[in-house]
Enzyme design. Structure first.
Site, PDB file in Angstrom:
ATOM      1  N   LEU A  74       0.681  -1.294  -0.202  1.00  0.00           N
ATOM      2  CA  LEU A  74      -0.192   0.013  -0.368  1.00  0.00           C
ATOM      3  C   LEU A  74       0.934   1.376  -0.147  1.00  0.00           C
ATOM      4  O   LEU A  74       0.060   1.976  -0.777  1.00  0.00           O
ATOM      5  CB  LEU A  74      -0.650  -0.102   0.920  1.00  0.00           C
ATOM      6  CG  LEU A  74      -2.023  -1.164   1.663  1.00  0.00           C
ATOM      7  CD1 LEU A  74      -3.053  -1.021   2.347  1.00  0.00           C
ATOM      8  CD2 LEU A  74      -3.305  -0.529  -0.089  1.00  0.00           C
ATOM      9  N   ASN A 105       5.204  -3.494   5.410  1.00  0.00           N
ATOM     10  CA  ASN A 105       6.943  -2.674   4.700  1.00  0.00           C
ATOM     11  C   ASN A 105       6.574  -1.578   4.699  1.00  0.00           C
ATOM     12  O   ASN A 105       7.307  -0.852   3.834  1.00  0.00           O
ATOM     13  CB  ASN A 105       8.098  -3.553   4.264  1.00  0.00           C
ATOM     14  CG  ASN A 105       7.367  -3.738   2.812  1.00  0.00           C
ATOM     15  OD1 ASN A 105       5.720  -3.825   2.336  1.00  0.00           O
ATOM     16  ND2 ASN A 105       7.290  -4.438   1.690  1.00  0.00           N
ATOM     17  N   ASP A 314       0.539  -9.339  -5.431  1.00  0.00           N
ATOM     18  CA  ASP A 314       1.731  -8.717  -5.486  1.00  0.00           C
ATOM     19  C   ASP A 314       2.532  -7.391  -5.949  1.00  0.00           C
ATOM     20  O   ASP A 314       2.926  -6.831  -6.466  1.00  0.00           O
ATOM     21  CB  ASP A 314       3.061  -9.801  -6.413  1.00  0.00           C
ATOM     22  CG  ASP A 314       4.517  -9.346  -5.267  1.00  0.00           C
ATOM     23  OD1 ASP A 314       4.579  -8.621  -4.286  1.00  0.00           O
ATOM     24  OD2 ASP A 314       5.398  -9.676  -6.079  1.00  0.00           O
ATOM     25  N   HIS A 318       6.071   1.737  -7.927  1.00  0.00           N
ATOM     26  CA  HIS A 318       7.539   2.518  -7.862  1.00  0.00           C
ATOM     27  C   HIS A 318       6.924   3.285  -8.491  1.00  0.00           C
ATOM     28  O   HIS A 318       6.342   2.921 -10.493  1.00  0.00           O
ATOM     29  CB  HIS A 318       8.388   1.095  -8.588  1.00  0.00           C
ATOM     30  CG  HIS A 318       8.703   0.578  -7.338  1.00  0.00           C
ATOM     31  ND1 HIS A 318       8.770   0.886  -6.507  1.00  0.00           N
ATOM     32  CD2 HIS A 318       8.740  -0.767  -7.572  1.00  0.00           C
ATOM     33  CE1 HIS A 318       9.438   0.040  -5.688  1.00  0.00           C
ATOM     34  NE2 HIS A 318       9.103  -1.071  -5.952  1.00  0.00           N
ATOM     35  N   PHE A 332      12.704  -3.272  -7.477  1.00  0.00           N
ATOM     36  CA  PHE A 332      11.739  -4.943  -7.895  1.00  0.00           C
ATOM     37  C   PHE A 332      10.619  -4.200  -7.916  1.00  0.00           C
ATOM     38  O   PHE A 332      10.657  -3.622  -7.050  1.00  0.00           O
ATOM     39  CB  PHE A 332      12.080  -5.975  -6.896  1.00  0.00           C
ATOM     40  CG  PHE A 332      13.639  -6.367  -7.187  1.00  0.00           C
ATOM     41  CD1 PHE A 332      13.653  -7.706  -7.833  1.00  0.00           C
ATOM     42  CD2 PHE A 332      14.681  -6.390  -6.487  1.00  0.00           C
ATOM     43  CE1 PHE A 332      14.868  -8.174  -8.640  1.00  0.00           C
ATOM     44  CE2 PHE A 332      16.018  -6.493  -6.248  1.00  0.00           C
ATOM     45  CZ  PHE A 332      16.121  -7.061  -7.817  1.00  0.00           C
ATOM     46  N   GLY A 333       9.898  -4.751  -8.343  1.00  0.00           N
ATOM     47  CA  GLY A 333       8.343  -5.184  -8.675  1.00  0.00           C
ATOM     48  C   GLY A 333       7.413  -4.279  -9.599  1.00  0.00           C
ATOM     49  O   GLY A 333       8.030  -3.453 -10.287  1.00  0.00           O
TER      50      GLY A 333
END
Length: 434
Positions: A74, A105, A314, A318, A332-333
Site C-alpha cells: 500500500l 513494509n 503482489d 514504483h 523490483f516490483g
C-alpha cells in the site's frame, strides 16, 4: 466509477452465479438485504422482482464472490508518492478485489499496534474495499528480534511476514513455534539470502545481458529448510510468490506428508518468463525474478493441480524515478491490482483450468489461508461481489489505471475478461463505464 450507499434491498438478476466453495455454477439471481446475501439461486425471482427491491440486470454475466488479494504493497505511510491506501483501494475496486491484505513494509513498518491501527483507521476513512494487515515477524524487519505476535494478533494482524526471507534458522524456528500458539501463519518469501544477490534469473539470458543471476535453486533451498522447521515446530507456513518447478515439487511432497503448508504465486509468474526482460526492461524486474519457460509452465500446472493455493497480485508500485534506471539499480516490483483477474482468466481461456477452480484461487482459498471471512456466495455472508464479463476482449493500458504508479510489464498485452461492477457489503464501489 460509482459508490452506491443505498440500504434498499437489491436483486441481481439474470446472472451466472459462480461460487467455487460450493461448486455452484448456474443461471439465477441473488438478493442483498442490509449488506448481506439474503437468498440466491436459480429459483429466485422467476416471477419477477417485487416492488420495493432495486433490480440490477447482470446481462447473463458472471457474478462471483469478490476477489481476496493476499499480497499488496500500500506504500502508506512513508511512500505516498508511489501509492496511497485510497489510490490502491480505487485500483482494487476496478480489479474486482473486495478485500486485500497489506504487507507490513511501510515506513515505519507495522511491527507494533500503532501501525495496525493506522491501516485500520485509513481503511475506514476511505470506505471502499476491506483492508487487512500483516504484522512483521521481527522488529524493523531486521530478522533478529521477534515482534509481540500475540499482541499484534489481538489487534487484528491476520498473519506475519517480513516481506523477505528470514535468514536465521533459529529466529524462524521461534517464529513458527510462537505463531502456532496463536493459531497464526508465518508467511515467507523463500529465497536463500546468501544466494539471492542477483537481479534476474540465472542462466543464458542473464549471461548474455551481463547481469548478475539469481539461481532458481535458491528458492527450493529456502523452502526445504523452512519445511524442516515446520516439522520441528508444527507451525503453519505459507510460501509466498513461488516461482520454480523445484519449489513446487518440495511443497507438493510436504502437503502429501500432511504438513501445514500453503503457497501462492502471482500472475507474472505464470504469464511471463525471463525473456520479458528483453533488453534491460526494468518494468519486468520482479522479486523473485521471472524464471525460465519451463518454470512458468510448471507454475501454471501447479495452479491447475492444486499444489498452489492462491493467486496474489503482489502489487508493488514504483514511480518513474525508481524504474527508469539501469537494470541493476532499478527497484523490483510491478503493479497488479487491476490486472489480477484478466491475467488469471487467461488460464481458463487457454483450457488449462476450469473457471470455478481458477476463481477458487482468488476467493475462498486465499480466505482459508489466513482465516478471513468472505470468498463465498452463501446466505448470511457479506455481500462482497464481483460482476464480470468473461469474454470481453481488452488490451492492458497502464495509463488508464487508478493506481498512482504505472509500472506494469503488461502494456499492450491482450486480455479477455472485464470487471463490470464491484460490491462491498452491498455497496457498489465500482461500476465500469460504457
Amino acid at each position: 466509477m460509482a459508490t452506491n450507499q443505498t440500504t434498499q434491498p437489491t436483486a441481481y438478476t439474470n446472472a451466472r452465479l459462480l461460487d467455487p466453495a460450493s461448486g455452484l455454477d448456474a443461471k439465477g439471481a441473488l438478493l442483498v438485504v442490509e449488506g448481506r446475501i439474503a437468498d440466491l439461486g436459480p429459483h429466485l425471482f422467476r416471477q419477477g422482482v417485487p416492488q420495493g427491491i432495486a433490480a440490477i440486470d447482470c446481462g447473463g454475466h458472471c457474478l462471483a464472490p469478490g476477489l481476496i488479494d493476499l499480497r499488496v504493497n500500500l506504500c502508506e505511510p512513508g511512500h505516498e508518492h508511489k501509492e496511497t491506501i485510497e489510490t490502491a483501494s480505487l485500483a482494487a475496486a476496478a480489479g474486482g478485489i473486495t478485500a486485500m491484505v497489506a504487507l507490513p513494509n511501510s515506513d515505519p513498518v507495522v511491527d507494533d499496534v500503532a501501525g495496525l491501527e493506522f491501516v485500520a483507521r485509513r481503511a475506514r476513512e476511505v470506505k471502499l474495499g476491506k483492508i487487512y494487515s500483516y504484522g512483521t515477524i521481527t522488529r524493523r524487519c531486521e530478522g533478529r528480534e521477534l515482534t509481540e505476535l500475540g499482541l499484534l494478533t489481538e489487534y487484528g494482524a491476520v498473519g506475519f511476514t517480513d516481506g523477505r526471507a528470514i535468514a536465521d534458522a533459529q529466529v524462524m524456528r521461534r517464529a513458527l513455534s510462537y505463531a502456532r500458539t496463536f493459531r497464526q501463519v508465518i508467511v515467507q518469501t523463500p529465497q536463500e539470502p546468501s544466494l539471492s544477490t542477483g537481479v534476474m534469473n540465472s542462466g543464458e539470458m542473464s549471461t548474455r545481458l551481463g547481469l548478475a543471476g539469481l539461481p532458481p535453486m535458491a528458492e527450493a533451498i529456502a523452502v526445504e529448510r523452512d519445511l524442516r522447521l515446520v516439522e520441528m515446530t508444527g507451525g503453519r507456513y505459507h510460501a509466498a510468490l513461488v516461482s520454480t518447478a523445484e519449489s513446487l515439487r518440495v511443497i507438493g511432497a510436504a502437503k502429501e506428508r500432511g504438513l501445514p503448508v500453503t503457497c501462492d504465486t502471482a500472475p507474472h509468474y505464470f504469464t511471463l518468463n525471463e525473456l520479458a526482460v528483453g533488453d534491460y526492461r526494468t518494468f519486468a524486474k520482479v522479486w523473485p525474478p521471472l524464471r525460465s519457460e519451463a518454470d512458468r509452465a510448471a507454475i501454471a500446472q501447479g495452479l491447475a493441480d492444486g499444489t498452489i493455493d492462491a493467486i496474489a497480485s503482489d502489487h508493488s508500485p514504483h514511480d518513474q524515478d525508481s524504474k527508469r534506471l539501469p537494470f541493476a539499480q532499478a527497484e523490483f516490483g510491478v503493479i497488479g491490482l487491476e490486472t489480477l483477474l484478466p491475467l488469471s482468466l487467461a488460464l481458463v481461456h487457454k483450457g488449462e483450468m476450469k473457471l470455478l477452480d481458477l476463481l477458487a484461487h482468488l476467493t475462498c482459498k486465499p480466505a482459508a489461508v489466513l482465516g478471513l471471512p468472505g470468498g463465498r456466495l452463501q446466505v448470511g455472508a457479506a455481500a462482497d461481489l464481483v460482476l464480470f464479463d468473461l469474454e470481453a476482449p481488452g488490451r492492458v493500458d497502464p495509463t488508464s489505471f487508478r493506481s498512482k504508479s504505472k509500472n506494469s510489464p503488461f502494456e499492450e498485452h491482450l486480455v479477455q475478461g472485464r470487471v463490470l461492477r464491484t460490491v462491498v457489503d452491498g455497496r457498489t464501489i465500482y461500476e465500469a463505464e460504457g
